[in-house]
Motif scaffolding. Structure first.
Motif, PDB file in Angstrom:
ATOM      1  N   ASN A  90     -12.083  59.440  38.113  1.00  0.00           N
ATOM      2  CA  ASN A  90     -11.788  59.628  39.531  1.00  0.00           C
ATOM      3  C   ASN A  90     -10.438  59.026  39.892  1.00  0.00           C
ATOM      4  O   ASN A  90      -9.638  59.652  40.593  1.00  0.00           O
ATOM      5  CB  ASN A  90     -12.899  59.021  40.387  1.00  0.00           C
ATOM      6  N   ILE A  91     -10.151  57.832  39.435  1.00  0.00           N
ATOM      7  CA  ILE A  91      -8.867  57.187  39.725  1.00  0.00           C
ATOM      8  C   ILE A  91      -7.722  58.018  39.162  1.00  0.00           C
ATOM      9  O   ILE A  91      -6.714  58.250  39.852  1.00  0.00           O
ATOM     10  CB  ILE A  91      -8.846  55.752  39.154  1.00  0.00           C
ATOM     11  N   CYS A  92      -7.858  58.493  37.948  1.00  0.00           N
ATOM     12  CA  CYS A  92      -6.800  59.316  37.334  1.00  0.00           C
ATOM     13  C   CYS A  92      -6.578  60.603  38.119  1.00  0.00           C
ATOM     14  O   CYS A  92      -5.435  60.982  38.402  1.00  0.00           O
ATOM     15  CB  CYS A  92      -7.156  59.644  35.886  1.00  0.00           C
ATOM     16  N   ALA A 127      -2.611  63.000  44.333  1.00  0.00           N
ATOM     17  CA  ALA A 127      -1.671  62.352  45.261  1.00  0.00           C
ATOM     18  C   ALA A 127      -0.231  62.738  44.951  1.00  0.00           C
ATOM     19  O   ALA A 127       0.584  62.915  45.852  1.00  0.00           O
ATOM     20  CB  ALA A 127      -1.834  60.843  45.207  1.00  0.00           C
ATOM     21  N   ASN A 128       0.096  62.879  43.668  1.00  0.00           N
ATOM     22  CA  ASN A 128       1.449  63.276  43.305  1.00  0.00           C
ATOM     23  C   ASN A 128       1.667  64.775  43.436  1.00  0.00           C
ATOM     24  O   ASN A 128       2.794  65.242  43.457  1.00  0.00           O
ATOM     25  CB  ASN A 128       1.774  62.827  41.878  1.00  0.00           C
ATOM     26  N   GLN A 158      -7.307  61.217  41.245  1.00  0.00           N
ATOM     27  CA  GLN A 158      -6.725  60.926  42.555  1.00  0.00           C
ATOM     28  C   GLN A 158      -5.220  60.695  42.460  1.00  0.00           C
ATOM     29  O   GLN A 158      -4.461  61.102  43.344  1.00  0.00           O
ATOM     30  CB  GLN A 158      -7.406  59.719  43.205  1.00  0.00           C
ATOM     31  N   HIS A 159      -4.759  60.048  41.386  1.00  0.00           N
ATOM     32  CA  HIS A 159      -3.322  59.853  41.198  1.00  0.00           C
ATOM     33  C   HIS A 159      -2.614  61.185  40.977  1.00  0.00           C
ATOM     34  O   HIS A 159      -1.529  61.416  41.526  1.00  0.00           O
ATOM     35  CB  HIS A 159      -3.046  58.906  40.026  1.00  0.00           C
ATOM     36  N   VAL A 160      -3.215  62.060  40.195  1.00  0.00           N
ATOM     37  CA  VAL A 160      -2.622  63.383  39.964  1.00  0.00           C
ATOM     38  C   VAL A 160      -2.555  64.160  41.272  1.00  0.00           C
ATOM     39  O   VAL A 160      -1.515  64.729  41.626  1.00  0.00           O
ATOM     40  CB  VAL A 160      -3.417  64.167  38.897  1.00  0.00           C
ATOM     41  N   TRP A 217     -14.186  62.932  43.017  1.00  0.00           N
ATOM     42  CA  TRP A 217     -13.019  63.599  42.450  1.00  0.00           C
ATOM     43  C   TRP A 217     -13.211  65.090  42.251  1.00  0.00           C
ATOM     44  O   TRP A 217     -12.264  65.847  42.331  1.00  0.00           O
ATOM     45  CB  TRP A 217     -12.593  62.935  41.147  1.00  0.00           C
TER      46      TRP A 217
END
Length: 150
Positions: free
Chosen positions: A30-32, A38-39, A34-36, A132
């Motif tokens: 989920n963290i990974c 967000a970018n 969300q970073h993708v 996610w």
């Protein structure tokens, strides 16, 4: 973890896949993701309906390059479409009426060459930041219901 153990053992690194399992693996994914996302998206665009309306081109092209699609920020636009339609009971009902009427009168077409399709009577799905996979399901539902917008 077993594949990682094989890779590490081939380099003489002791690694027990049962003893070294990854805790909270879905949370890490989920963290990974969300970073993708967000970018990839402009979150501020999704929050501002005025920006969304002004960002739409006058003549929406049927075909575009991947780069052109990304520049239009499809995830943020999709979030805003869903937010606008789902925030009002009247809009949700009107969306249902359009789908129902379109199915009865065979308004909806898809494919090349275009063929008449019947759309399911479903609502658009919201993106939930803490889950996610909801971005995927939101975009998939928007694509499924795309004939409504043509």
């Amino acid at each position: 973890m077993e594949e990682l153990a094989k890779l590490l053992q081939s380099r003489d690194i002791d690694f027990d896949p049962l003893d070294r399992r990854i805790m909270c693996f879905p949370h890490i994914i989920n963290i990974c993701v969300q970073h993708v996302i967000a970018n990839f998206t402009n979150i501020e665009l999704a929050k501002a309906a005025a920006e969304f309306v002004s960002a739409l081109p006058l003549g929406l092209p049927d075909r575009q390059t991947f780069e052109e699609a990304v520049q239009r920020d499809p995830v943020a636009l999709g979030r805003n479409i869903v937010r606008v339609l789902r925030n009002s009971g009247q809009r949700r009902d009107l969306f249902d009426d359009i789908v129902r009427d379109g199915n009865e009168k065979e308004w909806f077409q898809a494919g090349d060459p275009p063929v008449t399709v019947e759309l399911p009577l479903v609502q658009l799905l919201r993106n939930i930041i803490t889950r996610w996979d909801t971005v995927y399901y939101m975009v998939r539902r928007l694509r499924e219901m795309r004939p409504v917008s043509r």
